[in-house]
Design a protein around this motif. Structure first.
Motif, PDB file in Angstrom:
ATOM      1  N   GLY A  26      41.614  39.370  46.701  1.00 24.63           N
ATOM      2  CA  GLY A  26      40.680  38.274  46.488  1.00 24.63           C
ATOM      3  C   GLY A  26      40.778  37.702  45.088  1.00 24.63           C
ATOM      4  N   PHE A  27      40.930  38.556  44.084  1.00 24.98           N
ATOM      5  CA  PHE A  27      41.100  38.077  42.722  1.00 24.98           C
ATOM      6  C   PHE A  27      42.378  37.252  42.589  1.00 24.98           C
ATOM      7  N   LEU A  28      43.452  37.678  43.250  1.00 29.38           N
ATOM      8  CA  LEU A  28      44.699  36.909  43.192  1.00 29.38           C
ATOM      9  C   LEU A  28      44.538  35.534  43.830  1.00 29.38           C
ATOM     10  N   GLN A  29      43.817  35.458  44.936  1.00 31.23           N
ATOM     11  CA  GLN A  29      43.607  34.169  45.592  1.00 31.23           C
ATOM     12  C   GLN A  29      42.737  33.238  44.763  1.00 31.23           C
ATOM     13  N   VAL A  30      41.721  33.798  44.118  1.00 31.18           N
ATOM     14  CA  VAL A  30      40.867  32.983  43.237  1.00 31.18           C
ATOM     15  C   VAL A  30      41.670  32.499  42.041  1.00 31.18           C
ATOM     16  N   ASN A  31      42.535  33.358  41.526  1.00 29.48           N
ATOM     17  CA  ASN A  31      43.346  32.966  40.369  1.00 29.48           C
ATOM     18  C   ASN A  31      44.273  31.809  40.702  1.00 29.48           C
ATOM     19  N   LYS A  32      44.801  31.767  41.928  1.00 35.90           N
ATOM     20  CA  LYS A  32      45.687  30.682  42.319  1.00 35.90           C
ATOM     21  C   LYS A  32      44.931  29.359  42.456  1.00 35.90           C
ATOM     22  N   ARG A  33      43.672  29.438  42.890  1.00 37.37           N
ATOM     23  CA  ARG A  33      42.894  28.208  43.111  1.00 37.37           C
ATOM     24  C   ARG A  33      42.316  27.627  41.835  1.00 37.37           C
ATOM     25  N   LEU A  34      42.147  28.467  40.799  1.00 35.48           N
ATOM     26  CA  LEU A  34      41.566  27.970  39.542  1.00 35.48           C
ATOM     27  C   LEU A  34      42.577  27.329  38.663  1.00 35.48           C
TER      28      LEU A  34
END
Length: 51
Positions: A43-51
């Motif tokens: 989840g942290f990796l996915q949030v990092n890609k979207r930010l």
């Protein structure tokens, strides 16, 4: 953020491996905890890609 995600995934994988060596309910609880760490890291990796 990316480093936190990588650390969570590594700890989750190590916890999953160690949970196979534990007996009974303790092993199941450790496996659930390590899966939680793995999913949080993803989840942290996915949030990092979207930010």
């Amino acid at each position: 953020m990316k480093s936190i995600a990588i650390i969570l995934i590594v700890i989750g994988i190590l916890g999953l491996l160690l949970s196979t060596m534990m007996f009974g309910d303790i092993g199941v609880a450790a496996a659930i905890g390590s899966l939680t760490a793995i999913f949080s890291g993803i989840g942290f990796l996915q949030v990092n890609k979207r930010l």
